[in-house]
Motif scaffolding. Sequence first.
Motif, PDB file in Angstrom:
ATOM      1  N   PRO A  18      46.795   0.245  56.455  1.00 20.07           N
ATOM      2  CA  PRO A  18      47.123   1.411  57.294  1.00 20.07           C
ATOM      3  C   PRO A  18      45.892   2.042  57.952  1.00 20.07           C
ATOM      4  N   VAL A  19      44.791   2.152  57.200  1.00 23.13           N
ATOM      5  CA  VAL A  19      43.567   2.726  57.775  1.00 23.13           C
ATOM      6  C   VAL A  19      43.060   1.856  58.909  1.00 23.13           C
ATOM      7  N   ASP A  20      43.045   0.545  58.702  1.00 25.07           N
ATOM      8  CA  ASP A  20      42.548  -0.351  59.745  1.00 25.07           C
ATOM      9  C   ASP A  20      43.460  -0.359  60.960  1.00 25.07           C
ATOM     10  N   ARG A  21      44.741  -0.130  60.778  1.00 19.94           N
ATOM     11  CA  ARG A  21      45.636  -0.060  61.940  1.00 19.94           C
ATOM     12  C   ARG A  21      45.311   1.152  62.799  1.00 19.94           C
ATOM     13  N   TRP A  22      44.974   2.278  62.155  1.00 20.87           N
ATOM     14  CA  TRP A  22      44.544   3.449  62.924  1.00 20.87           C
ATOM     15  C   TRP A  22      43.229   3.174  63.640  1.00 20.87           C
ATOM     16  N   ILE A  23      42.329   2.479  62.955  1.00 19.49           N
ATOM     17  CA  ILE A  23      41.044   2.131  63.578  1.00 19.49           C
ATOM     18  C   ILE A  23      41.267   1.194  64.763  1.00 19.49           C
ATOM     19  N   ALA A  70      48.526   1.685  71.103  1.00 17.82           N
ATOM     20  CA  ALA A  70      49.391   1.653  69.924  1.00 17.82           C
ATOM     21  C   ALA A  70      50.176   0.345  69.871  1.00 17.82           C
ATOM     22  N   VAL A 109      35.825  10.797  66.209  1.00 17.08           N
ATOM     23  CA  VAL A 109      36.210   9.480  65.697  1.00 17.08           C
ATOM     24  C   VAL A 109      35.003   8.640  65.299  1.00 17.08           C
ATOM     25  N   ALA A 113      47.754  -2.387  68.809  1.00 21.73           N
ATOM     26  CA  ALA A 113      47.421  -2.265  67.381  1.00 21.73           C
ATOM     27  C   ALA A 113      48.581  -2.747  66.517  1.00 21.73           C
ATOM     28  N   HIS A 114      49.803  -2.416  66.918  1.00 22.70           N
ATOM     29  CA  HIS A 114      50.984  -2.865  66.170  1.00 22.70           C
ATOM     30  C   HIS A 114      51.182  -4.374  66.316  1.00 22.70           C
ATOM     31  N   LEU A 119      43.947   1.028  66.604  1.00 27.16           N
ATOM     32  CA  LEU A 119      44.514   1.830  67.692  1.00 27.16           C
ATOM     33  C   LEU A 119      43.401   2.510  68.481  1.00 27.16           C
ATOM     34  N   TRP A 120      42.457   3.111  67.744  1.00 23.70           N
ATOM     35  CA  TRP A 120      41.343   3.770  68.424  1.00 23.70           C
ATOM     36  C   TRP A 120      40.498   2.770  69.229  1.00 23.70           C
TER      37      TRP A 120
END
Length: 209
Positions: free
Chosen positions: A40-45, A28, A181, A31-32, A47-48
Amino acid sequence: MDSDTLPALSLVSVLSLLGCSVQVLAAAFLAHRYGGRSSPVDRWILLWLFYDVIVHLTLEGPFVYMSLVGTVETSEGPLAELWKEYGKADSRWLVSDPTIVSVEILTVVLDSLLALLLIHAVLNEKYYRHFLQVTLSVCELYGGWMTFCPDWLQGSPHLDTSNPLYLWLYLVFFNGLWVLVPVLLLVQSWLRLSGLQVRDAGPAHRKKL
């Protein structure tokens, strides 16, 4: 163990889960730190993907090493104890099972490299981003299939599904992440690529659709 009895978490289980939490927090943070300008979607991606790389290199990498020079069962140290705990759910991980080790070598080397390249592609909006995303997702799904299918075909002799902790946390949850995922990433790539195809085809093609 009686399947009706809820198992207590051992010290190794608790420490292992704490270690996993630290890995998620590290992912996290990365990613941040690097994905601040991404959607926002790419930030979750991201993070994964960071979490994926961290797990492959810091957990599965040592597993491959221990399995090539000996076995998890005969190894010592914190990571050996973590894998011995997981080996209570799937005993193949304790004894350098050839199928498991082969899949893990591929995972540590190829999947880690693909994930790092995909992180670069997402951050820099590279044209090959979804090619890498589809490739990585398929590799992750293939790894999960080859991890469990051979044992299922034998009647799952190495899996302890009588213990709720081993079944739902170790086997279903942690392995299920690497199914759910990648499937979501495949869907996202499908939608993005199909949208580009429709846009590039022009109004005439859209009318046919």
